[in-house]
Structure formats: structure tokens, C-alpha cells
Design an enzyme around this catalytic site. Structure first.
Site, PDB file in Angstrom:
ATOM      1  N   GLU A  49       5.431 -46.079  43.561  1.00 16.32           N
ATOM      2  CA  GLU A  49       5.514 -45.781  42.118  1.00 16.32           C
ATOM      3  C   GLU A  49       4.153 -45.854  41.418  1.00 16.32           C
ATOM      4  O   GLU A  49       4.072 -46.268  40.266  1.00 16.32           O
ATOM      5  CB  GLU A  49       6.541 -46.683  41.416  1.00 16.32           C
ATOM      6  CG  GLU A  49       7.970 -46.322  41.771  1.00 16.32           C
ATOM      7  CD  GLU A  49       8.979 -46.591  40.654  1.00 16.32           C
ATOM      8  OE1 GLU A  49       8.591 -46.557  39.483  1.00 16.32           O
ATOM      9  OE2 GLU A  49      10.153 -46.814  40.978  1.00 16.32           O
ATOM     10  N   HIS A 301       9.562 -55.190  40.111  1.00 19.20           N
ATOM     11  CA  HIS A 301       9.903 -55.606  41.485  1.00 19.20           C
ATOM     12  C   HIS A 301       8.996 -56.763  41.878  1.00 19.20           C
ATOM     13  O   HIS A 301       7.894 -56.885  41.342  1.00 19.20           O
ATOM     14  CB  HIS A 301       9.657 -54.462  42.479  1.00 19.20           C
ATOM     15  CG  HIS A 301      10.667 -53.364  42.418  1.00 19.20           C
ATOM     16  ND1 HIS A 301      11.429 -53.001  43.496  1.00 19.20           N
ATOM     17  CD2 HIS A 301      11.045 -52.541  41.416  1.00 19.20           C
ATOM     18  CE1 HIS A 301      12.222 -52.000  43.157  1.00 19.20           C
ATOM     19  NE2 HIS A 301      12.011 -51.694  41.893  1.00 19.20           N
TER      20      HIS A 301
END
Lengths: 459, 459
Positions: A49, A301
Site C-alpha cells: 500500500e 496494520h
């Protein structure tokens, strides 16, 4: 078995949540990530990402001394978001973009635009050939009604096929990334059972206590009294059960975790050695939400860090026996996956039918303004009204046609995956039974084939 | 060196030109192709442009006895058109769809809809692991102004990367298909130099004299008197220079051959052995337009048949020396390809700019009906006229947006390819100079890296 003092390899993996103008505090978090990587000096850092090339270039500058070798994989409209930073020389890179990755019209999910893929870099780690994979699979937006389950399963299949067929010749194999699957989800089992990759979380003896020296740990394990202390130590320092999405993280939406209040493990580092090198995960650690001396976490995360011991090995017996044991498990899991892909195929065929109905509906509607144009007496509509109606019909017709094309390509991919799975099933069956007549999808007859003079493999 | 009586492998490749309702005499030609394959009993037949699954299923039924193992690769909207028929068991299959493959709006060319790809099947040939590739690259519609040149070069790069990274562990490698490139075209040189694959046409001593027994041929070669006879035999029985598009073919459009009146060679069978197996192309033959006792040829392309001798070999010296020799050639050809990909990148960026201009134009045009709607006095247009104008603007805006997305993904692919080529260049440079500091795209600083305790490769 191991004959020398082991070499070490430290691998880092993080989904950076780097959607510019959407992800909170993006710039500041990249600063923090850069600092962490500079400071920790992992051998290889696998990032997901990193959607903006500008952010990649920022990290590249920041890490130019600590991690001089990099590769940023590009695919899709804004992707792939995958980046590798390495202290060791990257010799080669290869990208495989997944054939199924959501739908372009699902703008609020947006995975389609990310061009999700698996990237491979071949790294020269002090004379060892390391095949390092980084990947990011389609997100799961609803566990109860997961409309992307078949897509993620196809991605898992393509991932395992890619790893299986490109890892031959590697001394060591590492895969890191956000698989968007729980540990026992079908795609995850499929990947592990068919590639032989092992999950660092389940393999390591020392989860999240990597600060303790290994020799000290072994002595602790030898004494039952200290087991309790280690457990306490784990739960205090690391995320429970190795979770990488946790409620304690400032950025995590709590509703995304329901019904897994404790957290979810969807980010992984997997590994396997070779006949030449034994790979042992000595420790695995995760971040745990808040960062000391910083106002917020690195990402939504948690990051993973695995430390491996690499040992020379000439003993392939263990590997061989586990291969044999795995065949029946492989067959079961591939059968399960085939059933799921078939289900996905039925659903996609239904979607294609709907797209066709939309096309036909638009065509019929198009007849209306045409009829009205030729029967001016029956209607008082102006030429412009007819034109407007015609234009709307054309938009509907085009949309239907585009959707029809999209679902047709999806059906092709699902059928191809099912065929490949069947081939694999048959091959496993052959391995199990030793029957040379089974195999491909098309064993229709009873062929009488004159074999070539036999070459026997020496494996 | 060779120590045993060789085994044989016969491979067939044909672009079937199987576009239903467009290609002439499709059904009858598939009948002929089926008969030929039944009769000739090649070990492996590699077919391209089998666009209709119904035609594949017809062949599958017809060849169920002679070629019981098959795989039909599915991709794109109507593709991939690739099919494999084998007398030996197919163990596994893998598909890689090329990232660039023309444009969806080029309906009269239509390659985009074909989902061009490379398919790999792993075949157990009497104990040998054969990696067999079948592929079909984007067509060349104009040699003077080839708007797809960068696409085909990217496809060649992806093909060579796929072969390089998936052929490790194979005893023998065969690639067959329609590359849509002349023998000395850049993509062809790129493929051969970076994979080590050798062209059967240039490798074989006996082009198009495959009907003669091999023992007889050797005795002919031993006697200089007979060389002239062999030459005559070649030119009489086969296509000159191994051409696979020839003027003598009933279906070939003569204008497609200009300025190569004699014909073009764009279909190939390539091969390489391994350290375990020496692969020698004993003969190569082509069809030559008209077929005896039939009113028309098999296809608009000529078919290729290669016969290989497979010999046990323990001698890898020859391979090693040719690898070393090839490095400088590899560097030259990859530099040439990088320049071409950069050029393609500039062209695609210009196309993306045009798409953006279309979007902005449509947006501005959209303001017109909006302004007219809010200023009723200044215009006598009806609501419907405004609606029509608005609908047209929306169609233009959508088209611009779709084209923008398309070209953006193309730019990503071109950049990724360029990065991979740069990585390969640097790696080759390192091999040549032995300089351990060159390498990746990002060697910005002068890193001070503590190496792991060295593992040295025993290669």
C-alpha cells in the site's frame, strides 16, 4: 543437518496504508516508517500500500544508505503499492498481476484500481540466492457476505502457482505481505500446503521476545519454571495471537474487527529453505499499536519482523517425508478450492446474464425513440426529447456491453483456474495411486502409446 | 557428452486461424488439422488461434486416442486461443497474460479481445520433465508504421522473463507459437539471447527433409557429393527460408507480404536442453501452402514440425562458455529494448494527455447546458435540448475517463518493464565487471553494509 554457525536474515513487512488525501497523517507516518527502517537495518523490508510513487521516492532517498537496493512494482491504475528495500543486491524482478481483482464499478472499495499483484525480487544474500515475494490480496469487506471470496481464492491459487514455478533454484524463499485472510482461511491453507511455505508465526519458538538473546531463551525453555514468565512476556510485548489488525491501534475502525474483538491476523511472513539451506525462524515480532515517543502508530496494520537463521544443510530427508505426508492434505484443500471457484463461476455467469439483459433492455428502449421519430402524429415529443431518450439508451447499452465484457473475462479466468486445479488434483491422484493413466482434464480414451526409451529421474 | 541411444520427441506448431464466421472454411480446416494430427502422431501439438472452445472440443474428441492429454488456456474475452495436445501426461499448467496487448477501441484489429498470453504445460516425457510453452504475440499490421511495436516488445520481455523464471528444473524446454516477429526483430533477439532458447530453423542440419531416415542423412552428409542433392531436396519440399506466411497459400492476402514477396518467417519452435539432457533438433519441416488431395491449406499460416533427439549428458562446459559469451550481446539487446520502451512510454503519455484534454473539453461543454438552464432568457432551447447536450457531454466525459484509465495502466506497465530491464542491465554489468557496487535502480549512496557470514555458490 546444520554444520556451521548460522548466518542471519532479518525481514520486515508492513501494510503502510498510504492512500494520499485519505489515509490519516500519511506524510508523518512515512517519516516514522523511514526512521524505523533506517534504525532497525533489516536486511529486507517488504512494504504494501505504498500507493503514491512520491512516497516511495521519499523512502528511497531516506533509506539510500541503509537499504541501497530497491524495487517499486507498478501495475493497474494506481498500483501495485508493493515496494522492496534491501541491504543486499537485487538481481532481478518479476511481477504477476492477479487476473481477478474486484470490479471497476465498486469505486468505494477501489481494489480494482490497485492492480493487486505478487512481486518477486531475486536477492543475492552473501552468495545465497533468495527469492523474495511481496504481495497484497483483495480486501475482505464483509466476512459474513464476502462477495470477493472467489476472487481472493483465485488470487491465492495464482500466487501459489507463481511461487511454485518461480522458486525452483532458490536457496531460500521468503514471502511477506497482506494476504487479507485469516490463518485457517481456504486461500491461506491452499498457499501453504501447495508451496511448502511455512508461517513464521507458527514456526518460531520465540514470538515477540526477539530482544532476548537466543541462548538465554533455550535455557529458559529447558526449565519448566520459566515457561510462565515467557508467556507473560509475550502477551505484554506483542500482539496476542500475532494479530496485525488490533483494537488498540489508533487508526483501526472498531467495527471492522467485529466479531474478532481481540484482533485479526491477516499479515504474514512465510518462508522455506532448500536442500542446500535450512531456514529457521528464530523470532517473530509485531508492533503493537502505539509507538513509544510518537503520537500515533505507523499504520492501521501492525508491522512484522522475522529473524531467520540460515544453516548449511545436506539433509533432505525431512523435506521428502513431509512432501509425502502433504499430498492428501493438498488434495483435500484443492478440492475445497475447486468447489468455491465453481460457485464463483455460477455467480459470475448470473452477473453476465444480467449485463446481457441490460443490453437487450437498452436495445428495446432504443426502438422507442426510433418508433416515435417515424410516427410523429402519435406523439408531441420534440426532436430533442427523442435525442435525449436515445442518448440515455446508448449510455445504458454501452454500460451493458462493458459489463458483459468484464464478466466474460472473469468467467474465462475462473474456468482457467478450475482447469488448472483439476490438473493438479489429477497429478496428486497419480502421485498417490501411482496410476499412470490419470492426469489431464481430457483422458477420454484408452491410448496405446509407444513410450520413448525411458529417462528416469534421479530424485 | 551423449552416452546412450537418443530418445525422440516430435513437436508440431500451427496458428489455426480459427475465427468463427470470419476465417474461411474453418470447420473443414479443423477436420483436416484433426486428421493430420491423428495421422502424424506428434508427441506434442501446440496450436494458436483456436478462438472457439467448440473447435477445441471437436479436436479433443477427434484426438482422444492419439493425444489423450490436453489443455486449453482461457483468458481475455475470447482467448487466449492457445491449446496443447499431448501424447504424454500433462502434470501442471500455468498461464501468464501479457500486460500490454493493443487497445480495446481498435475493433478492426481485435487483439485486445484475444487476451494474448503465454501458456506453460509441464509434461512428463518418459521420465523427463519437459516445460512446454505455447504463445501468440500481438500482430504486426504495418511494418513501416507499427503502432504496436512497444506492446510487442513488452510482450517479448514478459515472455522471456516468464520462461527464464519458470524453466529452472526442467530437463528440456520447448517454446512454440506465432511470435509475429521476423527472425532478427528486436523482440526475437531479446527472447533468444536472454533465455538461451535456440531457433530450430537455424539449429537443424536437415530443414524439411524429415521424411528421410536419420541414418541415411548422416551417411549423405559424410559424402560431399550428396550435399547438392540435399539442398535441392530442401528447396523443393519446404518453404524457402523457413517462411510460415507465403504467397503460395490460398488464404494469404498478398498485400500483407509486401515488401517480402518470398514470404515471412513469424512462427517458431525454439528449444533448449539442460545439464542433464542434450537436445538436438534433427529436422524441421513446414507445410507449403496447398495440401495433397485437399482443396485448400490447413490455415493461412504454415505448420511447423520439429524432431528432436534427446541425449543423456553430463557435460555442462559448453553451456557455461556460451553463457559467458552471451553477456555482452544480452546487454546490447536489452539497451536497445529499453530505448524502444522509453519511446513507447512517451507516445502513451501523449495519448493519456489527449484523453485528459477530451475529459476537460467535455467538462467545459457540460457547463454550457448548465449555464443555459440557469439563464432561460438568453436562449430559447427546451429542457430536452439541454438534456441531449448534457447526455452527449456525459458520454464524451466517460469516454475520456475510460481512455485515461487505459493509458495510465499502460504507462505503469511500460515503466515496470523499463525498471526490470534496468535491473537486468545492471546485473549483467556486474557480471561483466565483477563490481559488487552496481546493481539496482537505486544505488544512490555508498552503503556500509556488514555482510552475513558468506555462503558461496558452488556453481
Amino acid at each position: 543437518m546444520a554444520t556451521e554457525r548460522p548466518s542471519r536474515l532479518r525481514v520486515f513487512s508492513l501494510n503502510c496504508w498510504g492512500i494520499r488525501f485519505f489515509s490519516q497523517l500519511c506524510t508523518q507516518r512515512y517519516e516514522m516508517i523511514g526512521e524505523l527502517l533506517c534504525q532497525e537495518q533489516h536486511d529486507i523490508a517488504l512494504l504494501q500500500e505504498v500507493w503514491s510513487e512520491r512516497d516511495f521516492l521519499f523512502l528511497k532517498r531516506k533509506l539510500s544508505s541503509s537499504h541501497p537496493y530497491t524495487h517499486y512494482f507498478k501495475s493497474g491504475v494506481i498500483g501495485s503499492g508493493l515496494a522492496v528495500f534491501s541491504r543486499h543486491r537485487i538481481q532481478d524482478a518479476l511481477l504477476y498481476q492477479y487476473s481477478l481483482n474486484g470490479y471497476p464499478y465498486m469505486l468505494r472499495h477501489g481494489d480494482w484500481f490497485g492492480g493487486k499483484a505478487v512481486g518477486l525480487v531475486i536477492v543475492d544474500v552473501s552468495g545465497l540466492k533468495a527469492h523474495v515475494y511481496v504481495t497484497h490480496l483483495h480486501a475482505e469487506y464483509s466476512r459474513a457476505q464476502d462477495e470477493y471470496l472467489s476472487h481472493r481464492t483465485v488470487q491465492s491459487w495464482e500466487l501459489l502457482q507463481f511461487v511454485r514455478h518461480t522458486s525452483c533454484g532458490a536457496d531460500l524463499v521468503v514471502l511477506g505481505g497482506d494476504l487479507n485472510m485469516h490463518p485457517q482461511d481456504l486461500g491461506n491453507r491452499l498457499l501453504r500446503s501447495h508451496t511448502g511455505l511455512r508461517d513464521c508465526y507458527t514456526e518460531t519458538d520465540t514470538f515477540d521476545v526477539s530482544t532476548l538473546p537466543v541462548t538465554c531463551l533455550f535455557s529458559l525453555f529447558a526449565c519448566p519454571v520459566f515457561i510462565g514468565i515467557i508467556t507473560v512476556c509475550c502477551s505484554r510485548q506483542g500482539c496476542e495471537d500475532g494479530h496485525t489488525l488490533i483494537a488498540d491501534n489508533h487508526f483501526t475502525k472498531k467495527q471492522d474487527l467485529v466479531p474478532f474483538e481481540k484482533g485479526i491476523r491477516i499479515d504474514y511472513i512465510l518462508m522455506k529453505g532448500s536442500q542446500r539451506v535450512t531456514m529457521k525462524c528464530e523470532s517473530l515480532s509485531t508492533t503493537k499499536g502505539p509507538v513509544a515517543d510518537k503520537p500515533f502508530p505507523y499504520s492501521d496494520h501492525e508491522a512484522l519482523t522475522a529473524e531467520f537463521a540460515l544453516l548449511h544443510s545436506e539433509d533432505s530427508r525431512q523435506r521428502g517425508s513431509s512432501d509425502t505426508l502433504a499430498v492428501s492434505e493438498q488434495m483435500e484443500v484443492v478440492a475445497e478450492a475447486r468447489a468455491l471457484v465453481k460457485e464463483g463461476l455460477c455467480q459470475t455467469e448470473a452477473l453476465r446474464d444480467k449485463a446481457m439483459h441490460l443490453m437487450f433492455g437498452a436495445l428495446l428502449l432504443l426502438l422507442l425513440p426510433l418508433a416515435m421519430a417515424f410516427l410523429p402524429c402519435s406523439c408531441s415529443c420534440s426532436f430533442s426529447t427523442l435525442g435525449l431518450l436515445g442518448a440515455v439508451c446508448m449510455v445504458l447499452l454501452l454500460s451493458g456491453a462493458l459489463l458483459y465484457l468484464l464478466f466474460t473475462t472473469h468467467i474465462k479466468v475462473l474456468k482457467e483456474t478450475e482447469d488448472q486445479m483439476m490438473l493438479t488434483s489429477n497429478d496428486l491422484q497419480t502421485k498417490l495411486t501411482g496410476c499412470q493413466l490419470s492426469g489431464s482434464s481430457s483422458l477420454d480414451g484408452s491410448p496405446e502409446i509407444q513410450p520413448l526409451s525411458p529417462f528416469k529421474r534421479e530424485e
